[in-house]
Motif scaffolding. Structure first.
Motif, short mmCIF file in Angstrom:
data_model
loop_
_atom_site.label_atom_id
_atom_site.label_comp_id
_atom_site.label_asym_id
_atom_site.label_seq_id
_atom_site.Cartn_x
_atom_site.Cartn_y
_atom_site.Cartn_z
N ASP A 154 0.88 -1.17 0.00
CA ASP A 154 0.00 0.00 0.00
C ASP A 154 0.91 1.22 0.00
O ASP A 154 1.44 1.62 1.03
CB ASP A 154 -0.90 -0.01 1.23
N ARG A 155 1.12 1.78 -1.18
CA ARG A 155 2.06 2.89 -1.34
C ARG A 155 1.63 4.13 -0.59
O ARG A 155 2.45 4.84 -0.03
CB ARG A 155 2.27 3.21 -2.82
N GLU A 156 0.34 4.43 -0.57
CA GLU A 156 -0.16 5.63 0.10
C GLU A 156 0.02 5.55 1.62
O GLU A 156 0.37 6.53 2.26
CB GLU A 156 -1.62 5.87 -0.24
N ALA A 157 -0.24 4.38 2.20
CA ALA A 157 -0.14 4.20 3.65
C ALA A 157 1.26 3.80 4.09
O ALA A 157 1.53 3.74 5.29
CB ALA A 157 -1.15 3.16 4.12
N GLU A 205 2.75 0.81 3.83
CA GLU A 205 2.60 -0.44 4.57
C GLU A 205 2.63 -1.63 3.62
O GLU A 205 2.30 -1.50 2.46
CB GLU A 205 1.27 -0.47 5.31
N LEU A 206 3.01 -2.78 4.18
CA LEU A 206 2.89 -4.05 3.48
C LEU A 206 1.76 -4.81 4.18
O LEU A 206 1.80 -5.00 5.40
CB LEU A 206 4.19 -4.85 3.56
N ILE A 207 0.76 -5.22 3.41
CA ILE A 207 -0.45 -5.81 3.96
C ILE A 207 -0.45 -7.32 3.78
O ILE A 207 -0.21 -7.82 2.67
CB ILE A 207 -1.70 -5.23 3.25
N CYS A 208 -0.74 -8.04 4.87
CA CYS A 208 -0.98 -9.48 4.81
C CYS A 208 -2.47 -9.67 5.01
O CYS A 208 -2.99 -9.45 6.11
CB CYS A 208 -0.19 -10.22 5.89
N ARG A 209 -3.17 -10.07 3.96
CA ARG A 209 -4.62 -10.26 4.03
C ARG A 209 -4.98 -11.48 4.88
O ARG A 209 -5.99 -11.47 5.57
CB ARG A 209 -5.21 -10.42 2.62
N HIS A 244 -4.44 -10.32 8.49
CA HIS A 244 -5.05 -9.02 8.76
C HIS A 244 -4.06 -8.10 9.49
O HIS A 244 -4.40 -7.46 10.48
CB HIS A 244 -6.35 -9.16 9.56
N LEU A 245 -2.82 -8.07 8.96
CA LEU A 245 -1.77 -7.24 9.54
C LEU A 245 -1.20 -6.30 8.49
O LEU A 245 -1.15 -6.65 7.31
CB LEU A 245 -0.63 -8.11 10.09
N ALA A 246 -0.76 -5.13 8.94
CA ALA A 246 -0.11 -4.16 8.08
C ALA A 246 1.25 -3.83 8.69
O ALA A 246 1.34 -3.31 9.80
CB ALA A 246 -0.95 -2.89 7.96
N PHE A 247 2.31 -4.17 7.96
CA PHE A 247 3.67 -3.92 8.41
C PHE A 247 4.14 -2.58 7.86
O PHE A 247 4.03 -2.33 6.66
CB PHE A 247 4.60 -5.05 7.94
N PRO A 248 4.68 -1.70 8.72
CA PRO A 248 5.08 -0.38 8.25
C PRO A 248 6.33 -0.42 7.36
O PRO A 248 7.17 -1.31 7.49
CB PRO A 248 5.37 0.38 9.54
N VAL A 257 9.50 -2.91 7.95
CA VAL A 257 9.70 -3.37 9.32
C VAL A 257 8.87 -4.63 9.48
O VAL A 257 7.66 -4.57 9.70
CB VAL A 257 9.30 -2.28 10.34
N MET A 258 9.52 -5.76 9.37
CA MET A 258 8.81 -7.05 9.33
C MET A 258 8.76 -7.71 10.70
O MET A 258 9.07 -8.88 10.85
CB MET A 258 9.49 -7.96 8.30
N LEU A 259 8.36 -6.96 11.70
CA LEU A 259 8.21 -7.47 13.06
C LEU A 259 6.73 -7.50 13.41
O LEU A 259 6.04 -6.49 13.28
CB LEU A 259 8.95 -6.59 14.06
N GLU A 260 6.26 -8.64 13.89
CA GLU A 260 4.85 -8.76 14.25
C GLU A 260 4.48 -7.73 15.32
O GLU A 260 3.38 -7.17 15.30
CB GLU A 260 4.55 -10.17 14.74
N SER A 261 5.40 -7.44 16.23
CA SER A 261 5.12 -6.47 17.30
C SER A 261 4.94 -5.05 16.76
O SER A 261 4.35 -4.21 17.44
CB SER A 261 6.24 -6.50 18.34
N GLN A 262 5.45 -4.77 15.56
CA GLN A 262 5.31 -3.44 14.96
C GLN A 262 4.16 -3.35 13.97
O GLN A 262 3.86 -2.28 13.45
CB GLN A 262 6.62 -3.07 14.24
N ALA A 263 3.51 -4.47 13.70
CA ALA A 263 2.42 -4.51 12.71
C ALA A 263 1.15 -3.93 13.30
O ALA A 263 0.89 -4.00 14.50
CB ALA A 263 2.19 -5.95 12.26
N ARG A 264 0.35 -3.35 12.41
CA ARG A 264 -0.95 -2.80 12.78
C ARG A 264 -2.01 -3.84 12.46
O ARG A 264 -2.02 -4.44 11.39
CB ARG A 264 -1.20 -1.52 11.96
N ASP A 265 -2.93 -4.06 13.40
CA ASP A 265 -4.02 -5.01 13.22
C ASP A 265 -5.09 -4.34 12.35
O ASP A 265 -5.64 -3.30 12.72
CB ASP A 265 -4.61 -5.39 14.58
#
Length: 72
Positions: free
Chosen positions: A21-24, A26-30, A33-37, A44-52
């Motif tokens: 997602d270029r605008e946000a 983020e890298l989205i895992c459908r 349901h996580l968005a990695f910044p 940043v491929m850390l689960e603790s940093q991902a947005r739900d």
């Protein structure tokens, strides 16, 4: 973000594909349901940093707080 790098990256949780997602920024895992910044072009491929993606959005500072109606 480099397209070749995106083709190599997978979700660190399920090893599934990611969408960019270029605008946000983020890298989205459908599947999870996580968005990695992506910060400064670095994912940043850390689960603790991902947005739900299922979590409600944070309360806006622009919106007034709810007031209590009281009567005595």
């Amino acid at each position: 973000m480099d397209t070749r790098l995106l083709e190599l990256l997978v979700c660190p949780v399920c090893k599934g594909p990611l969408e960019h997602d270029r605008e946000a920024h983020e890298l989205i895992c459908r599947a999870d349901h996580l968005a990695f910044p992506v910060r400064d072009g670095i994912p940043v491929m850390l689960e603790s940093q991902a947005r739900d993606l299922n979590a409600p959005p944070p309360a806006s500072a622009d919106r007034p707080a709810a007031t209590q109606e009281g009567g005595a």
